[in-house]
Scaffold this active site. Structure first.
Site, PDB file in Angstrom:
ATOM      1  N   PHE A 198       0.819  -1.225   0.000  1.00  0.00           N
ATOM      2  CA  PHE A 198       0.000   0.000   0.000  1.00  0.00           C
ATOM      3  C   PHE A 198       0.847   1.267   0.000  1.00  0.00           C
ATOM      4  O   PHE A 198       0.446   2.296  -0.493  1.00  0.00           O
ATOM      5  CB  PHE A 198      -0.923   0.029   1.219  1.00  0.00           C
ATOM      6  CG  PHE A 198      -1.917  -1.085   1.233  1.00  0.00           C
ATOM      7  CD1 PHE A 198      -2.554  -1.488   0.066  1.00  0.00           C
ATOM      8  CD2 PHE A 198      -2.223  -1.740   2.416  1.00  0.00           C
ATOM      9  CE1 PHE A 198      -3.477  -2.522   0.082  1.00  0.00           C
ATOM     10  CE2 PHE A 198      -3.138  -2.780   2.442  1.00  0.00           C
ATOM     11  CZ  PHE A 198      -3.764  -3.169   1.274  1.00  0.00           C
TER      12      PHE A 198
ATOM     13  N   HIS B 185      -3.098  -5.215  12.897  1.00  0.00           N
ATOM     14  CA  HIS B 185      -4.004  -4.369  12.115  1.00  0.00           C
ATOM     15  C   HIS B 185      -5.251  -5.124  11.655  1.00  0.00           C
ATOM     16  O   HIS B 185      -6.012  -4.622  10.839  1.00  0.00           O
ATOM     17  CB  HIS B 185      -3.260  -3.772  10.906  1.00  0.00           C
ATOM     18  CG  HIS B 185      -2.175  -2.810  11.302  1.00  0.00           C
ATOM     19  ND1 HIS B 185      -1.122  -2.494  10.488  1.00  0.00           N
ATOM     20  CD2 HIS B 185      -1.982  -2.107  12.446  1.00  0.00           C
ATOM     21  CE1 HIS B 185      -0.318  -1.625  11.110  1.00  0.00           C
ATOM     22  NE2 HIS B 185      -0.820  -1.382  12.307  1.00  0.00           N
TER      23      HIS B 185
ATOM     24  N   CYS C 228     -28.689  -9.657  13.715  1.00  0.00           N
ATOM     25  CA  CYS C 228     -29.224  -8.470  14.383  1.00  0.00           C
ATOM     26  C   CYS C 228     -29.355  -7.259  13.464  1.00  0.00           C
ATOM     27  O   CYS C 228     -29.710  -6.175  13.941  1.00  0.00           O
ATOM     28  CB  CYS C 228     -28.350  -8.121  15.585  1.00  0.00           C
ATOM     29  SG  CYS C 228     -26.800  -7.342  15.120  1.00  0.00           S
TER      30      CYS C 228
END
Ligand SMILES: [Zn+2]
Length: 253
Positions: free
Chosen positions: A36, A122, A157
């Site tokens: 990245f 992470h 939910c």
């Protein structure tokens, strides 16, 4: 290959009772995952600020649809296999030569290679967690890929699902366990990280302040080259680790 440096590493690892590996993007680029922060990475292309503004917990809460748009475009990995380096580290753990791994990577490739003791500070990008604090159900990539709307919801939910990665504005996972694992190591083997991202870089720095057995295998310089007992620069990481592991076999370590 620098056989002199490799011989030194073999000797140090061979006499260590507690070797911990710290891994970064460099180990996964060899599996085909883009860095990245590399030349073609999104941080370089879009700029640090823009990425930070989107990969951010507040942005996620405000507009999960926009986040998912970005995430699908830049953060979904093609199904890749672990690199040779991932596999050798897993083998080293099985042989008792490595006690654990702390990784900055979110690709889950250490686990896929069979490594057992892994702290992914992470998080893991192909896992999703329900944001409803009372629920926190986990989902896999298939569920999200097949979800009929832009923002996937929990089937239990109806809570919004978030990739189980640490966004800006969120705390890293297992902070104290990672710190403890690193600072209590006898030998620290840093692989494929330039040690610029905190807090991990800070943990390694802390280790190097008190102990000497820091080994760095990384293409290019790192922030702690000066503190390393051995630095191996360049070459394929998988090949280097394979040679280290092979020599440890030969010497009966
Ligand atoms: Zn839920």
């Amino acid at each position: 290959m620098d056989m002199n440096a490799i011989g030194k590493v073999v000797n140090v690892l061979g006499h260590s009772r507690n070797t911990i590996a710290v891994t970064g993007a460099g180990i996964s680029t060899e599996a085909g995952i883009p860095d990245f922060r590399g030349k073609d990475g999104i941080y370089t292309k879009l700029g640090e600020n823009r990425v930070m503004n989107i990969i951010n917990i507040h942005a996620f809460n405000q507009n999960p649809a926009e986040f998912y748009d970005f995430h699908r475009k830049y953060f979904s990995f093609p199904p890749v296999e672990p690199s040779k380096a991932h596999k050798i580290l897993s083998e080293m753990e099985k042989k008792g030569r490595l006690k654990g791994i702390v990784t900055q990577n979110i690709d889950g490739l250490h686990e896929k290679a069979g490594s057992k003791k892994v702290i992914a500070i992470h998080g893991t990008s192909n896992r999703y967690i329900c944001m409803n604090t009372g629920c926190q159900a986990l989902y896999n990539q298939d569920y999200v890929d097949n979800y009929p709307a832009a923002v996937p919801l929990c089937e239990k939910c109806e809570g919004v699902l978030k990739p189980d990665v640490v966004l800006f504005g969120e705390n890293i996972k297992d902070y104290s366990q990672a710190q403890e694992m690193i600072t209590s190591a006898q030998v620290l083997l840093v692989i494929g990280s330039s040690l610029t991202v905190y807090p991990l870089a800070g943990f390694v720095k802390e280790f190097s302040t008190f102990y000497q057995d820091l080994i760095i295998i990384n293409k290019g310089r790192t922030q702690l080259d000066h503190a390393a007992l051995v630095k191996i620069d360049g070459g394929n990481t998988g090949d280097t680790l394979e040679e280290i592991n092979r020599q440890m076999d030969l010497r009966g370590f």
